[in-house]
Design a protein around this motif. Structure first.
Motif, PDB file in Angstrom:
ATOM      1  N   GLN A   1      67.739  75.979  44.739  1.00 29.92           N
ATOM      2  CA  GLN A   1      67.682  75.060  43.602  1.00 29.92           C
ATOM      3  C   GLN A   1      67.280  73.652  44.055  1.00 29.92           C
ATOM      4  O   GLN A   1      66.545  72.930  43.364  1.00 29.92           O
ATOM      5  N   GLU A   2      67.765  73.221  45.258  1.00 30.63           N
ATOM      6  CA  GLU A   2      67.380  71.907  45.771  1.00 30.63           C
ATOM      7  C   GLU A   2      65.864  71.862  46.011  1.00 30.63           C
ATOM      8  O   GLU A   2      65.192  70.882  45.685  1.00 30.63           O
TER       9      GLU A   2
ATOM     10  N   LYS B   1      63.731  73.651  44.490  1.00 30.15           N
ATOM     11  CA  LYS B   1      63.084  73.702  43.173  1.00 30.15           C
ATOM     12  C   LYS B   1      63.016  72.311  42.530  1.00 30.15           C
ATOM     13  O   LYS B   1      62.067  71.993  41.818  1.00 30.15           O
ATOM     14  N   ARG B   2      64.064  71.479  42.742  1.00 28.48           N
ATOM     15  CA  ARG B   2      64.044  70.140  42.151  1.00 28.48           C
ATOM     16  C   ARG B   2      62.894  69.300  42.736  1.00 28.48           C
ATOM     17  O   ARG B   2      62.188  68.593  42.026  1.00 28.48           O
ATOM     18  N   GLU B   3      62.725  69.425  44.085  1.00 25.43           N
ATOM     19  CA  GLU B   3      61.599  68.710  44.689  1.00 25.43           C
ATOM     20  C   GLU B   3      60.263  69.209  44.139  1.00 25.43           C
ATOM     21  O   GLU B   3      59.358  68.439  43.842  1.00 25.43           O
TER      22      GLU B   3
ATOM     23  N   ALA C   1      59.853  70.483  41.235  1.00 29.00           N
ATOM     24  CA  ALA C   1      59.745  70.085  39.830  1.00 29.00           C
ATOM     25  C   ALA C   1      59.177  68.667  39.704  1.00 29.00           C
ATOM     26  O   ALA C   1      58.372  68.374  38.803  1.00 29.00           O
ATOM     27  N   GLU C   2      59.594  67.739  40.637  1.00 25.72           N
ATOM     28  CA  GLU C   2      59.066  66.386  40.591  1.00 25.72           C
ATOM     29  C   GLU C   2      57.549  66.374  40.812  1.00 25.72           C
ATOM     30  O   GLU C   2      56.798  65.702  40.102  1.00 25.72           O
TER      31      GLU C   2
END
Length: 588
Positions: free
Chosen positions: A482-483, A485-487, A489-490
């Motif tokens: 998930q971490e 994925k956040r990068e 996503a940005e």
């Protein structure tokens, strides 16, 4: 009364004997002869036109088996009475079928004994066509034959033969059974006369349904004298003859639910007396000794009880129980095989789940490697700024590798447990084979199966616990994902913003193209209108032009109208045309 299946068996042999081409078809003339003989033996009025009427639409060739069976059931078997001689039916069908199968074989038994073995086979065979006898019924027949001859049973020799038979097939037909007995495979070294006596005794017991037989003294009804007779006890009657050759029958005692048998005291110099009381009259009989007397009383009483309860003879009841036992064992075997298949499918599904989990772990590891490479590239560019982050990332990587190793060890342990389960399944299969060999140990086997199922349940609980542990590990790896994925996503949002700007530019370009198309259409319409007005003006002015003599100097000619124009006139016309064009454009 005999069942229809027992009557159909010898008729099937007769029909097969008439089928010369072995294609299931017999000519109509042969069917007429066979039907006439069956009606004569079964004491049924024969209708000669019934067969012709039944096959009136089939005059082109032989008749199939399916075509003859409806006629046989409707016109013959449905009219059978209880007073026909089943032995005569067997003899007629034997006469038709036997010469084609045993005429060229050198048998150690007579034709009469072969006929009796054939009848015994029909009695013990399964109610399926072609007729066959299974190994269990063959063993039952051989044991009774050896007991009738007073010989000991050789268990090892029969087991060897059973293994040889199972390697090829698990059943015999009638002619193979006759050859087995007639060639002396099991009766080698036995006197042929003893063998014949044994076959006859088994034949009378099974086929003729003789429950008990022997000599006894019977008191007459008119002269009251005592005469020695040969008695044969059946389920519904007790026949007596002059001697055991059964040539001259002196009478019979009909047994029903109202009959009874009682012991009598000694009188008139006769001992071991008993009386059979029937509805019309009673019969006094004297046995040779007390044991024989008690055996006859018990046998007759058992027949009367069976008649009252609506049961069949002991031999037929025993045959039915053996068939039901075989069917039950076959059904249980199929159930266990289905259960083994289900367990195997469950095992395969668990293995597939393990493989999927391994694949996911490998994919997670590969994704981790890719992310690590990206991090390394970023750290190379910003070495001084992210040195501490690099050390933390290395520590996280080592922890992940340790977790992967632990998961691999857990998978290996799970695989070992699966192999233990497979060993348990093989032991269960071996236990099932032991159950087939020892039918009397069903209760002990059921306990063993219950214990195995309990162990299987405990193993399943262990597998579920392992599965839960693996899910917990997967949740931890998902958090790390998930971490990442956040990068991602940005970066995707920045990319989406660029795509939106590109979409705005695309829309502006499309709007400009649409405006260009509108202007182009307006220019085309203006050109068409100008051309139309030009044509009208040229036509009108050309008709009014006055022809004058030309000058000596060369003049400019044009072909715009129907007549030639001078240069001055041409300039004037261009000016007028330009004004009209500007006026029409302003109007639009």
């Amino acid at each position: 009364m005999l069942s229809r299946d027992e009557i159909l068996k010898p008729i099937w042999y007769a029909f097969t004997a008439l089928d010369l081409d072995r294609n299931g078809k017999v000519s109509k003339s042969q069917l007429k002869v066979l039907s006439h003989n069956l009606c004569t033996i079964l004491r049924i009025p024969h209708n000669t036109s019934a067969l012709e009427e039944h096959f009136k639409d089939d005059d082109e060739g032989p008749v199939s088996t399916q075509g003859y069976m409806p006629y046989l059931n409707m016109c013959i078997l449905n009219k059978i009475q209880a007073n026909f001689d089943f032995n005569e039916l067997n003899k007629m069908c034997w006469t038709l079928s036997a010469p084609k199968h045993i005429s060229g074989k050198h048998l150690l038994i007579s034709g009469v004994d072969a006929f009796k073995i054939w009848c015994i086979f029909n009695y013990l065979s399964e109610d399926k066509y072609p007729l066959q006898i299974v190994i269990e019924e063959l063993e039952y027949f051989l044991r009774k034959l050896f007991a009738a001859m007073g010989c000991s049973w050789n268990e090892d020799r029969f087991e060897d033969y059973k293994m040889q038979l199972s390697a090829k097939k698990k059943h015999l037909n009638a002619w193979e059974l006759i050859e087995l007995i007639g060639m002396g495979h099991f009766t080698k070294g036995i006197n042929p006369q003893t063998l014949s006596i044994g076959i006859n005794e088994v034949y009378r017991e099974l086929v003729m349904d003789v429950i008990k037989q022997g000599y006894m003294m019977k008191k007459g009804h008119k002269r009251k004298n005592w005469t020695e007779r040969w008695f044969e006890l059946h389920l519904n009657c007790m026949s007596y003859y002059v001697s055991e050759d059964l040539i001259e029958q002196k009478g019979y005692i009909s047994l029903d639910r109202n009959c009874c048998v009682e012991s009598l005291p000694d009188k008139d110099g006769k001992k071991n007396l008993f009386i059979i009381k029937c509805f019309e009259k009673s019969f006094e009989i004297s046995a040779s000794d007390k044991k024989t007397k008690q055996e006859w009383i018990q046998a007759i009483q058992d027949c009367i009880v069976r008649i009252r309860q609506g049961l069949s003879s002991p031999h037929r009841e025993s045959r039915q129980k053996r068939r039901e036992l075989r069917n039950r064992i076959r059904a249980e075997k199929e159930t266990m095989e289905n259960r083994m298949r289900q367990l195997q499918l469950a095992n395969e599904s668990k293995q597939a789940q393990l493989e999927a989990m391994n694949k996911k772990l490998q994919e997670a590891s590969s994704r981790g490697d890719l992310e690590e490479q990206r991090r390394l590239q970023t750290q190379i560019e910003l070495l001084d700024q992210y040195r501490r982050d690099l050390e933390q990332e290395k520590m996280a990587r080592m922890q992940m590798e340790e977790q992967v190793v632990e998961k691999a060890n857990e998978v290996e342990q799970y695989w070992q447990r699966m192999q233990e389960l497979e060993d348990m399944y093989r032991q269960l299969k071996k236990a099932l084979d032991d159950e087939r060999r020892a039918k009397e140990d069903e209760e002990a086997l059921s306990k063993l199966q219950a214990r195995l199922l309990q162990q299987e349940a405990s193993k399943r609980l262990e597998l579920e616990q392992i599965h839960l542990q693996q899910q917990e590990i997967l949740t931890q790896s998902q958090k790390e994902k998930q971490e990442l994925k956040r990068e991602r996503a940005e970066k995707e949002r920045a990319l989406q913003a660029a795509q939106e700007q590109l979409e705005i530019l695309r829309r502006q370009r499309e709007g400009t193209q649409e405006e260009y198309k509108v202007v182009t259409k307006k220019l085309e319409r203006a050109a068409n209108k100008t051309k139309t007005w030009k044509h009208k003006v040229f036509k009108h002015e050309g008709l009014l032009q006055i022809i004058q003599p030309g000058t000596k100097s060369p003049t400019k000619m044009t072909n715009w109208g129907q007549a030639a124009f001078t240069e001055t006139e041409l300039d004037e016309l261009e000016r007028i045309w330009q004004e009209n064009k500007n006026r029409s454009h302003d109007a639009q």
